[in-house]
Structure formats: structure tokens, C-alpha cells
Design a protein around this motif. Structure first.
Motif, PDB file in Angstrom:
ATOM      1  N   MET A   1      10.362  -3.224   0.977  1.00 18.67           N
ATOM      2  CA  MET A   1      10.944  -4.341   1.725  1.00 18.67           C
ATOM      3  C   MET A   1      10.164  -5.610   1.401  1.00 18.67           C
ATOM      4  O   MET A   1       8.952  -5.562   1.225  1.00 18.67           O
ATOM      5  N   LEU A   2      10.880  -6.706   1.336  1.00 24.38           N
ATOM      6  CA  LEU A   2      10.225  -8.005   1.146  1.00 24.38           C
ATOM      7  C   LEU A   2      10.924  -9.014   2.043  1.00 24.38           C
ATOM      8  O   LEU A   2      12.146  -9.212   1.922  1.00 24.38           O
ATOM      9  N   SER A   3      10.166  -9.598   2.952  1.00 23.51           N
ATOM     10  CA  SER A   3      10.714 -10.548   3.930  1.00 23.51           C
ATOM     11  C   SER A   3      11.954  -9.967   4.620  1.00 23.51           C
ATOM     12  O   SER A   3      12.975 -10.639   4.768  1.00 23.51           O
ATOM     13  N   GLY A   4      11.868  -8.672   4.970  1.00 21.20           N
ATOM     14  CA  GLY A   4      12.924  -8.036   5.746  1.00 21.20           C
ATOM     15  C   GLY A   4      14.111  -7.563   4.946  1.00 21.20           C
ATOM     16  O   GLY A   4      15.097  -7.092   5.513  1.00 21.20           O
ATOM     17  N   LYS A   5      14.049  -7.691   3.609  1.00 21.15           N
ATOM     18  CA  LYS A   5      15.183  -7.248   2.781  1.00 21.15           C
ATOM     19  C   LYS A   5      14.727  -6.184   1.781  1.00 21.15           C
ATOM     20  O   LYS A   5      13.587  -6.220   1.308  1.00 21.15           O
ATOM     21  N   PRO A   6      15.638  -5.229   1.459  1.00 20.31           N
ATOM     22  CA  PRO A   6      15.287  -4.217   0.447  1.00 20.31           C
ATOM     23  C   PRO A   6      14.919  -4.899  -0.867  1.00 20.31           C
ATOM     24  O   PRO A   6      15.575  -5.857  -1.271  1.00 20.31           O
ATOM     25  N   GLN A   7      13.887  -4.387  -1.512  1.00 20.79           N
ATOM     26  CA  GLN A   7      13.378  -5.010  -2.732  1.00 20.79           C
ATOM     27  C   GLN A   7      12.935  -3.919  -3.709  1.00 20.79           C
ATOM     28  O   GLN A   7      12.157  -3.033  -3.329  1.00 20.79           O
ATOM     29  N   MET A   8      13.405  -3.960  -4.924  1.00 19.27           N
ATOM     30  CA  MET A   8      12.860  -3.101  -5.976  1.00 19.27           C
ATOM     31  C   MET A   8      11.433  -3.551  -6.248  1.00 19.27           C
ATOM     32  O   MET A   8      11.189  -4.745  -6.441  1.00 19.27           O
ATOM     33  N   LEU A   9      10.521  -2.596  -6.231  1.00 22.40           N
ATOM     34  CA  LEU A   9       9.112  -2.942  -6.452  1.00 22.40           C
ATOM     35  C   LEU A   9       8.757  -2.738  -7.925  1.00 22.40           C
ATOM     36  O   LEU A   9       9.050  -1.686  -8.504  1.00 22.40           O
ATOM     37  N   TRP A  10       8.142  -3.742  -8.500  1.00 21.80           N
ATOM     38  CA  TRP A  10       7.872  -3.783  -9.939  1.00 21.80           C
ATOM     39  C   TRP A  10       6.387  -3.618 -10.221  1.00 21.80           C
ATOM     40  O   TRP A  10       5.558  -3.879  -9.349  1.00 21.80           O
ATOM     41  N   PRO A  11       6.077  -3.225 -11.462  1.00 23.87           N
ATOM     42  CA  PRO A  11       4.671  -3.343 -11.856  1.00 23.87           C
ATOM     43  C   PRO A  11       4.276  -4.832 -11.797  1.00 23.87           C
ATOM     44  O   PRO A  11       5.149  -5.700 -11.927  1.00 23.87           O
ATOM     45  N   ASP A  12       3.014  -5.105 -11.613  1.00 21.99           N
ATOM     46  CA  ASP A  12       2.548  -6.493 -11.722  1.00 21.99           C
ATOM     47  C   ASP A  12       3.024  -7.020 -13.075  1.00 21.99           C
ATOM     48  O   ASP A  12       2.821  -6.361 -14.103  1.00 21.99           O
TER      49      ASP A  12
ATOM     50  N   THR B   1       6.984 -14.691  -1.283  1.00 23.16           N
ATOM     51  CA  THR B   1       7.692 -14.007  -0.210  1.00 23.16           C
ATOM     52  C   THR B   1       9.144 -13.674  -0.559  1.00 23.16           C
ATOM     53  O   THR B   1       9.865 -13.105   0.264  1.00 23.16           O
ATOM     54  N   VAL B   2       9.580 -14.046  -1.788  1.00 24.11           N
ATOM     55  CA  VAL B   2      10.960 -13.745  -2.194  1.00 24.11           C
ATOM     56  C   VAL B   2      10.972 -13.594  -3.710  1.00 24.11           C
ATOM     57  O   VAL B   2      10.204 -14.257  -4.407  1.00 24.11           O
ATOM     58  N   ASP B   3      11.839 -12.673  -4.211  1.00 28.69           N
ATOM     59  CA  ASP B   3      11.940 -12.548  -5.664  1.00 28.69           C
ATOM     60  C   ASP B   3      13.007 -13.522  -6.157  1.00 28.69           C
ATOM     61  O   ASP B   3      13.815 -14.043  -5.376  1.00 28.69           O
ATOM     62  N   SER B   4      12.990 -13.797  -7.438  1.00 27.76           N
ATOM     63  CA  SER B   4      13.911 -14.772  -8.011  1.00 27.76           C
ATOM     64  C   SER B   4      14.378 -14.274  -9.369  1.00 27.76           C
ATOM     65  O   SER B   4      13.780 -14.589 -10.388  1.00 27.76           O
ATOM     66  N   TYR B   5      15.427 -13.453  -9.347  1.00 23.61           N
ATOM     67  CA  TYR B   5      15.951 -12.951 -10.620  1.00 23.61           C
ATOM     68  C   TYR B   5      16.674 -14.078 -11.363  1.00 23.61           C
ATOM     69  O   TYR B   5      16.550 -14.228 -12.565  1.00 23.61           O
ATOM     70  N   SER B   6      17.450 -14.854 -10.623  1.00 21.27           N
ATOM     71  CA  SER B   6      18.238 -15.924 -11.225  1.00 21.27           C
ATOM     72  C   SER B   6      17.364 -17.112 -11.580  1.00 21.27           C
ATOM     73  O   SER B   6      16.422 -17.442 -10.860  1.00 21.27           O
TER      74      SER B   6
ATOM     75  N   PRO C   1       0.823  -1.210   0.000  1.00 19.12           N
ATOM     76  CA  PRO C   1       0.000   0.000   0.000  1.00 19.12           C
ATOM     77  C   PRO C   1       0.861   1.266   0.000  1.00 19.12           C
ATOM     78  O   PRO C   1       1.823   1.355   0.760  1.00 19.12           O
ATOM     79  N   GLY C   2       0.524   2.209  -0.906  1.00 19.29           N
ATOM     80  CA  GLY C   2       1.235   3.485  -0.956  1.00 19.29           C
ATOM     81  C   GLY C   2       2.497   3.451  -1.789  1.00 19.29           C
ATOM     82  O   GLY C   2       3.126   4.489  -2.001  1.00 19.29           O
ATOM     83  N   LYS C   3       2.888   2.286  -2.271  1.00 17.82           N
ATOM     84  CA  LYS C   3       4.138   2.196  -3.054  1.00 17.82           C
ATOM     85  C   LYS C   3       3.849   2.224  -4.550  1.00 17.82           C
ATOM     86  O   LYS C   3       2.821   1.729  -5.013  1.00 17.82           O
ATOM     87  N   LYS C   4       4.811   2.783  -5.302  1.00 16.17           N
ATOM     88  CA  LYS C   4       4.697   2.843  -6.750  1.00 16.17           C
ATOM     89  C   LYS C   4       5.782   1.969  -7.389  1.00 16.17           C
ATOM     90  O   LYS C   4       6.849   1.764  -6.788  1.00 16.17           O
ATOM     91  N   PRO C   5       5.533   1.495  -8.598  1.00 19.22           N
ATOM     92  CA  PRO C   5       6.566   0.704  -9.290  1.00 19.22           C
ATOM     93  C   PRO C   5       7.882   1.468  -9.404  1.00 19.22           C
ATOM     94  O   PRO C   5       7.882   2.688  -9.554  1.00 19.22           O
ATOM     95  N   PHE C   6       8.971   0.772  -9.305  1.00 18.51           N
ATOM     96  CA  PHE C   6      10.346   1.269  -9.406  1.00 18.51           C
ATOM     97  C   PHE C   6      10.776   2.050  -8.166  1.00 18.51           C
ATOM     98  O   PHE C   6      11.809   2.717  -8.167  1.00 18.51           O
ATOM     99  N   GLU C   7       9.981   1.959  -7.088  1.00 18.53           N
ATOM    100  CA  GLU C   7      10.438   2.441  -5.783  1.00 18.53           C
ATOM    101  C   GLU C   7      11.013   1.249  -5.028  1.00 18.53           C
ATOM    102  O   GLU C   7      10.675   0.100  -5.298  1.00 18.53           O
ATOM    103  N   MET C   8      11.865   1.557  -4.043  1.00 11.85           N
ATOM    104  CA  MET C   8      12.366   0.487  -3.187  1.00 11.85           C
ATOM    105  C   MET C   8      11.349   0.233  -2.075  1.00 11.85           C
ATOM    106  O   MET C   8      10.714   1.146  -1.581  1.00 11.85           O
TER     107      MET C   8
END
Ligand code: VGL
Ligand code: ZN
Length: 207
Positions: free
Chosen positions: A71-82, A113-118, A62-69
Motif C-alpha cells: 500500500m502507498l498513501s492508502g492505495k494498492p501499489q506494486m512494490l519495486w526493487p530500489d 508518497t505517490v508513484d508516477s508511471y506516466s 518492512p517485510g515486503k519483497k519486490p514485485f509484491e503488492m
């Protein structure tokens, strides 16, 4: 045993998709040339495959926009569009990619709960996808990697390949890849080179 790994050449990362990479679709003809070349014993593709409401989506915070940082599971996370939500058009491989030439598809990013770039493991490095074991079992000695996006999923996949597949020659095919941010792309290429990834173009891959 030579393998080609195509990273996330999906509608979502091409113009018209939900997280478009500039000129992302331009990798498709190059990838097809590599697929059709007969130079590879095995061709693999990864597919970003998120459940709706994934924790990397800004819309989940809530309140976040895409390409803002965030947190996800306690770690910094780049937030993406759906993007690349499972079973949607956005998640499908690009329609012009020669899918018949692909032997194996590795899906990733299913854990909310976690992103997976790799394509090899989640960003927290806790859960493996199984791709490294698959390549090891197949006896792969050279792995060429390309696709979308250079500064995220391609880079993390190439760095994991070097670390998780000791003895395998890993090469990044630059003109068969595109990135999100030009500064990030340059840093990604430098980091890959520094960590032992060979930087080549498709001409060299096809030679
Ligand atoms: C990717 C951001 C989020 C990628 C995937 O394929 O590079 N980037 N999910
Ligand atoms: Zn994603």
C-alpha cells in the motif's frame, strides 16, 4: 508539429540495472534511428527520478519483497526493487542513447508518497508534471511514444496523452518498446488501442 516521447530509457530498466526489463537495451538502436531520422520537430525523454527511500520501493516497507503488492498513501501499489534513485548510475539515460538529439527531459517520480508511471502526472492524478502544457504550447499535433516499460510507464503515458491532449494523434511504436511481463504487455497494447492510441512499428514511423 510532430514530437517523439522516449519513456525511461535508463540504465535501471536495461539488463544490469536494478529493475531490468527483458531486452530493454534493444530499444536503444531503434530509438536512435527515430531520433536521427529528421521526422520529428521535437524529441522529448522522460526519466524516472526517485528520491532514496521512495514509497514504491519494497525496501521501504518492512517485510515486503519486490514485485509484491503493498500500500502507498492508502492505495494498492506494486512494490519495486530500489531503482532510478536520483543522481545514481541506475537513473542515467542509457549511455548509447543519442542524448544530444533530445530537446527536453521530463523527470518524474520525485514525490515519495505517490508513484508516477506516466510522464504527464502522478498515479493519483493530483500533480501534473507540466509536460502536457509544454507539448500544447509547442503546438504538437502528433505524439509518438515508445520506450520502457510498455506495461507500465509507456502505457500510462500514452493513455494520459490521449486524455490530456485532445486533438493530438498519439501513436505507440511497438518495436521501440519492451515490457516487464508478457501478459501485461499484451493487455497494455489492447488497452492503448481501445483508447485511441495507434499501434505502429518504427518502419511506419520512419516512412
Ligand atoms: C517503471 C516501474 C516503476 C517504468 C518505473 O518505467 O515502466 N516501472 N517505475
Ligand atoms: Zn519508478
Amino acid at each position: 508539429m510532430k514530437a517523439l516521447l522516449l519513456i525511461d530509457i535508463q540504465n535501471g530498466f536495461c539488463p544490469g540495472g536494478n529493475l531490468p526489463v527483458p531486452d530493454g537495451d534493444r530499444v536503444v538502436p531503434v530509438a536512435n534511428k527515430l531520433i536521427d531520422s529528421g521526422k520529428y520537430d521535437m524529441i522529448l525523454a522522460s526519466q524516472d527520478w526517485h528520491p532514496a527511500g521512495h514509497g514504491s520501493f519494497a525496501s521501504t516497507h518492512p517485510g515486503k519483497k519486490p514485485f509484491e503488492m503493498g500500500m502507498l498513501s492508502g492505495k494498492p501499489q506494486m512494490l519495486w526493487p530500489d531503482h532510478c534513485v536520483q543522481n545514481t548510475e541506475d537513473a542515467m539515460l542509457h549511455p548509447e542513447l543519442n542524448a544530444d538529439g533530445i530537446d527536453f527531459i521530463q523527470q518524474k517520480g520525485q514525490n515519495s508518497t505517490v508513484d508516477s508511471y506516466s510522464a504527464f502526472r502522478d498515479n493519483d492524478q493530483a500533480a501534473l508534471t507540466g509536460l502536457a502544457a509544454h507539448l500544447r504550447d509547442a503546438g504538437v499535433t502528433q505524439l509518438d511514444i515508445c520506450g520502457l516499460a510498455t506495461d507500465y510507464c509507456v502505457k500510462f503515458s500514452a493513455l494520459d496523452a490521449v486524455e490530456m491532449l485532445p486533438g493530438v494523434k498519439v501513436r505507440f511504436i511497438e518495436d521501440a518498446s519492451r515490457g516487464i511481463d508478457p501478459t501485461g504487455v499484451k493487455a497494455a497494447v489492447d488497452e492503448m488501442r481501445m483508447r485511441g492510441v495507434a499501434i505502429i512499428d518504427s518502419k511506419e514511423a520512419l516512412a
